[in-house]
Design an enzyme around this catalytic site. Structure first.
Site, PDB file in Angstrom:
ATOM      1  N   GLY A 130     -99.129  -2.393 -17.376  1.00  0.00           N
ATOM      2  CA  GLY A 130     -99.204  -1.928 -15.988  1.00  0.00           C
ATOM      3  C   GLY A 130    -100.410  -2.472 -15.237  1.00  0.00           C
TER       4      GLY A 130
ATOM      5  N   ARG B 269    -103.715  -3.083 -30.621  1.00  0.00           N
ATOM      6  CA  ARG B 269    -104.678  -2.506 -29.668  1.00  0.00           C
ATOM      7  C   ARG B 269    -105.947  -2.045 -30.370  1.00  0.00           C
ATOM      8  NH1 ARG B 269    -100.744   0.662 -25.397  1.00  0.00           N
ATOM      9  NH2 ARG B 269    -100.387  -1.200 -24.145  1.00  0.00           N
TER      10      ARG B 269
ATOM     11  N   LYS C 232     -85.456  -6.482 -13.460  1.00  0.00           N
ATOM     12  CA  LYS C 232     -85.059  -6.347 -12.060  1.00  0.00           C
ATOM     13  C   LYS C 232     -86.112  -6.858 -11.078  1.00  0.00           C
ATOM     14  CE  LYS C 232     -82.327  -2.230 -12.848  1.00  0.00           C
ATOM     15  NZ  LYS C 232     -82.234  -0.800 -12.558  1.00  0.00           N
TER      16      LYS C 232
ATOM     17  N   GLY D 283     -95.657  -6.014 -19.666  1.00  0.00           N
ATOM     18  CA  GLY D 283     -94.383  -5.591 -20.264  1.00  0.00           C
ATOM     19  C   GLY D 283     -94.075  -6.290 -21.562  1.00  0.00           C
TER      20      GLY D 283
HETATM   21  P1  AMP Z   1     -89.438  -6.607 -17.565  1.00  0.00           P
HETATM   22  O1  AMP Z   1     -89.961  -5.364 -18.235  1.00  0.00           O
HETATM   23  O2  AMP Z   1     -89.099  -6.438 -16.131  1.00  0.00           O
HETATM   24  O3  AMP Z   1     -90.289  -7.810 -17.843  1.00  0.00           O
HETATM   25  O4  AMP Z   1     -88.011  -6.874 -18.214  1.00  0.00           O
HETATM   26  C1  AMP Z   1     -87.858  -7.240 -19.536  1.00  0.00           C
HETATM   27  C2  AMP Z   1     -86.416  -7.060 -19.897  1.00  0.00           C
HETATM   28  O5  AMP Z   1     -85.600  -7.840 -19.075  1.00  0.00           O
HETATM   29  C3  AMP Z   1     -86.151  -7.488 -21.316  1.00  0.00           C
HETATM   30  O6  AMP Z   1     -85.854  -6.357 -22.081  1.00  0.00           O
HETATM   31  C4  AMP Z   1     -84.946  -8.420 -21.183  1.00  0.00           C
HETATM   32  O7  AMP Z   1     -83.948  -8.130 -22.118  1.00  0.00           O
HETATM   33  C5  AMP Z   1     -84.438  -8.125 -19.777  1.00  0.00           C
HETATM   34  N1  AMP Z   1     -83.710  -9.281 -19.217  1.00  0.00           N
HETATM   35  C6  AMP Z   1     -84.130 -10.534 -19.140  1.00  0.00           C
HETATM   36  N2  AMP Z   1     -83.171 -11.323 -18.618  1.00  0.00           N
HETATM   37  C7  AMP Z   1     -82.113 -10.535 -18.361  1.00  0.00           C
HETATM   38  C8  AMP Z   1     -80.806 -10.774 -17.845  1.00  0.00           C
HETATM   39  N3  AMP Z   1     -80.413 -11.993 -17.486  1.00  0.00           N
HETATM   40  N4  AMP Z   1     -79.981  -9.722 -17.738  1.00  0.00           N
HETATM   41  C9  AMP Z   1     -80.383  -8.488 -18.110  1.00  0.00           C
HETATM   42  N5  AMP Z   1     -81.592  -8.204 -18.603  1.00  0.00           N
HETATM   43  C10 AMP Z   1     -82.450  -9.213 -18.739  1.00  0.00           C
END
Ligand code: AMP
Length: 394
Positions: free
Chosen positions: A375, A37, A199, A352
């Site tokens: 974000g 950054r 999620k 993210g």
């Molecule tokens: P996000 O911040 O929503 O982009 O989520 C990223 C996180 O999702 C990462 O730390 C991954 O480890 C997790 N992730 C990706 N695929 C899966 C999965 N199939 N089951 C559980 N966690 C997951």
């Protein structure tokens, strides 16, 4: 663009207040573990130095509770920036007040001062006009080069702009908006969005908004299992948000109505535990064992997603395809990077963990643009206006 950028203003010898995002990760000893950054703001700072401006940098760091806390001091950042610029960067004792005023009054052309953490004052996050006015009184020109905080209506981002005739964007801000424009406003079609990560709940608005705008929607990662279950597939112990099954169906329906093609995993890497040493196998999504969980997309899905990208001109990617932090479940994400590059499309990645995943793949330099914002990038994908960007459109 509807706003000015730093290179369109007369800044020679002037006092410049530049809002940067120096919210860098540090270890418990205050050692910066990733200075990306800081590096990202160098083009703007170096340009201002060449113009002999007096440079006053301002940023937040971490989440102090509206009062000074030594662990959130920007001192390590001032030191690191000084090394990168090969010149002294003075740290002010605060971001406003008489002491800071004196330091600024004593500045010579091409001097650099870093103001202490903005969030040592609770007024910063409250977008307080009096605090913003104090901050603004330090300079003649205001530049925002902190796209990553432009989704927050904070004093140093929003209220402060009211005290300047022509608030303008720095080069990082300009570049971010240029590429985000390419995906959200004026994309070369066909446009594909690849959405993954944990999620559905965290990205519901993103999915809803994108299903109205893209030509193809590719869904992987943990969130894919809620979509698969909503289509009646048993997904074992995979990550599922049961309360969102209907919403997932609605997203698919709305995409279908608009002629958006949706791609979901057809196979996955399953494990009997959430652990890199777990038992692992590849199965069609229809055959996930009851007590196992899907932690990455499988090879057939990787091929399918790769084929779906072959006739695409613009790709937007947010969210890994699996638990890429653990080697046995990282393949789907890293293969996705390869497919994106091979497609030859303009590719914009952000939000993210996605930039981290792309950097780990070792191919980051072949992606057209990797956003530094988390974000703010997601809020833009949700179709929201960003207060910090709106404030520049005078
Ligand atoms: P996000 O911040 O929503 O982009 O989520 C990223 C996180 O999702 C990462 O730390 C991954 O480890 C997790 N992730 C990706 N695929 C899966 C999965 N199939 N089951 C559980 N966690 C997951």
């Amino acid at each position: 663009m509807q706003f000015k950028s730093i290179d369109e203003l007369e800044i020679q010898g002037k006092r410049l207040l530049i809002r940067v995002d120096f919210n860098v990760p540090m270890d418990e000893n205050g050692v910066i573990t990733d200075d990306a950054r800081i590096q990202a703001t160098l083009p703007t700072i170096k340009y201002a130095l060449k113009q002999n401006a007096k440079i006053i940098l301002t940023s937040h760091l971490g989440r102090p509770k509206g009062a000074p806390e030594s662990k959130y001091s920007l001192r390590p950042v001032a030191r690191r920036l000084s090394e990168l610029l090969k010149k002294e960067v003075k740290l002010a004792p605060d971001c406003i007040g008489p002491e800071v005023g004196k330091m600024v009054a004593a500045m010579h052309p091409a001097d650099v001062i870093l103001l202490e953490n903005l969030r040592f004052h609770k007024e910063e996050e409250k977008n307080d006009p009096a605090f913003a006015k104090n901050l603004a009184s330090l300079a003649e020109i205001y530049i925002n080069d902190a796209f990553a905080v432009s989704h927050r209506a904070h004093a140093s981002v929003e209220a402060v702009t009211k005290y300047f005739k022509e608030p303008a964007a720095g080069f990082l801000m300009k570049e971010e908006l240029h590429y985000l424009n390419k995906i959200m406003v004026n994309p070369a079609r066909p446009l594909a969005a690849i959405i993954g990560g944990g999620k559905v709940s965290g990205k519901l608005e993103v999915l809803k908004n994108l299903s109205l705008r893209v030509d193809k929607l590719i869904i992987g990662g943990g969130m894919a299992f809620t979509f698969l279950k909503s289509a009646g597939i048993e997904v074992g112990k995979s990550l599922v948000e049961d309360e969102l099954l209907t919403t997932a169906q609605e997203v698919l329906e709305s995409a279908k109505k608009r002629g958006v093609k949706v791609y979901l995993p057809i196979d996955c890497v399953v494990a009997d535990r959430f652990d890199p040493t777990a038992q692992i196998k590849v199965t069609p999504v229809q055959e996930i064992p009851k007590d196992w969980m899907g932690l990455d997309i499988g090879p057939a899905t990787t091929t399918l997603f790769g084929e779906a990208l072959q006739n695409i001109n613009t790709i937007l990617w947010n969210g890994p395809m699996g638990v890429f932090e653990m080697a046995p479940f990282s393949r789907g994400t890293f293969e996705m990077v390869r497919h994106i590059i091979n497609s030859g499309a303009v590719s914009v990645v952000g939000g993210g963990d996605t930039d981290l995943a792309v950097h780990r793949s070792g191919e980051a330099q072949r992606i057209s643009y990797i956003s530094t914002a988390g974000g703010a990038f997601l809020e833009l994908l949700e179709g929201k206006n960003l207060p910090g960007v709106e404030a520049l459109k005078k």
